[in-house]
Design an enzyme around this catalytic site. Structure first.
Site, PDB file in Angstrom:
ATOM      1  N   ASP A 162       0.857  -1.189   0.000  1.00  0.00           N
ATOM      2  CA  ASP A 162       0.000   0.000   0.000  1.00  0.00           C
ATOM      3  C   ASP A 162       0.894   1.239   0.000  1.00  0.00           C
ATOM      4  OD1 ASP A 162      -1.987  -1.858   0.400  1.00  0.00           O
ATOM      5  OD2 ASP A 162      -2.848  -0.885   2.162  1.00  0.00           O
TER       6      ASP A 162
ATOM      7  N   HIS B 221       5.319  -7.054  -0.071  1.00  0.00           N
ATOM      8  CA  HIS B 221       5.143  -8.398  -0.625  1.00  0.00           C
ATOM      9  C   HIS B 221       5.901  -8.598  -1.935  1.00  0.00           C
ATOM     10  CE1 HIS B 221       1.625  -9.424   2.059  1.00  0.00           C
ATOM     11  NE2 HIS B 221       1.731  -8.116   2.236  1.00  0.00           N
TER      12      HIS B 221
ATOM     13  N   SER C 250       7.752   4.905   5.405  1.00  0.00           N
ATOM     14  CA  SER C 250       8.867   4.166   4.821  1.00  0.00           C
ATOM     15  C   SER C 250       8.698   4.090   3.315  1.00  0.00           C
ATOM     16  CB  SER C 250       8.944   2.765   5.420  1.00  0.00           C
ATOM     17  OG  SER C 250       8.838   2.812   6.832  1.00  0.00           O
TER      18      SER C 250
END
Length: 297
Positions: free
Chosen positions: A113, A169, A256
């Protein structure tokens, strides 16, 4: 003020920034910049705040944070009331149904995201950090032999806000090598900071690895830490078999960035994402969302 493109509504929106007033003061005032260089960018500052976010005393922040930023608790794998501390909430897992993944091997998905910028035909010495600021891939990973593989390739910069899901991911099946860790500072990765700190990505703590993708060739994964990020946690098994969508790792508290580099002529990025990036706008993206396809000649 940070404006980004909402892909679903097809409208520009203003980002609600956690600690926005503090960020503006820190990165825009002489006094703030001095404090930044003396204390805030240092590991000890982020470590201390990270320790607080790992403590039971931080738990009381969770409910208000969810309310302030309208976070959907129905996506959580676990009831937020059961989290022991703020970092448990921040690095939360989601239900499988919350982030559906297209299993088509020719579809490129987002690794997480965040707010996405994409660049094609990159110059390894002048990769765009933000409009008007560039950095070198050689400086970013400190490995010339690896860096040169991505000449004229494609770069994806995914900025994770403190309000986002903070696990990242794999975008394809394959095998990932071990992680290389590079020590550095802890500047914010918010656009406010990116406009004021040259070569920021090359100054911050970061980790990188080579992912041997089954369908998109070799991909360079780079995870960049930021202010108050206590740790970058890698959860994958190096040299193990990976399935598309498998978790690679997660960040503890703080905004981040995940940066992906593809070799030349391996991916075709969706036109709407390229358009917004060329205009200088990030696009809001969710993990598993389609962002491109396998390159075909």
């Amino acid at each position: 003020m940070i404006k980004y493109f909402n892909r679903k509504s097809k409208k520009y929106e203003i980002e609600k920034v956690a600690g926005g007033t503090y960020l503006n003061w820190t990165y825009s005032s002489p006094c703030g910049m001095k404090l930044l260089e003396l204390i805030i960018k240092k590991k000890v500052f982020s470590k201390l705040y990270g320790n607080f976010c790992n403590s039971k005393y931080s738990k009381k922040k969770i409910s208000q944070f969810i309310k302030d930023f309208n976070i959907d608790i129905n996506e959580f794998r676990e009831n937020y009331k059961n989290f022991r501390c703020f970092n448990d909430f921040f690095s939360r897992s989601l239900k499988d149904t919350a982030r559906p993944i297209d299993s088509n091997k020719n579809i490129l998905i987002s690794p997480g995201d965040g707010r996405l910028m994409v660049y094609e035909n990159i110059d390894l010495n002048k990769i765009v950090q933000i409009k008007g600021y560039t950095y070198s891939l050689f400086d970013l990973i400190d490995d010339p032999k690896i860096a040169v593989k991505f000449k004229n390739g494609t770069c994806l910069i995914l900025r994770l806000c403190p309000t986002d899901y903070h696990r990242f991911h794999f975008i394809d099946s394959g095998i990932c090598e071990s992680t290389h860790k590079i020590k550095g500072n802890y500047y914010s990765v918010n656009p406010i900071a990116l406009k004021n700190i040259a070569n920021l990505f090359c100054k911050n703590k970061r980790e990188w690895s080579i992912f041997h993708s089954d369908n998109f060739s070799d991909i360079l994964y780079v995870e960049v830490g930021a202010t108050c990020v206590g740790s970058i946690i890698q959860t994958y098994l190096p040299e193990g078999t990976i399935k598309k969508g498998d978790e690679k790792g997660y960040f503890k508290f703080g905004g981040s960035t995940v940066i992906l580099f593809f070799e030349q002529n391996k991916v075709t990025i969706d036109k709407d994402l390229l358009k917004q990036s060329n205009l200088g706008y990030e696009t809001k993206i969710l993990m598993g969302e389609t962002i491109g396809t396998k390159f075909t000649y």
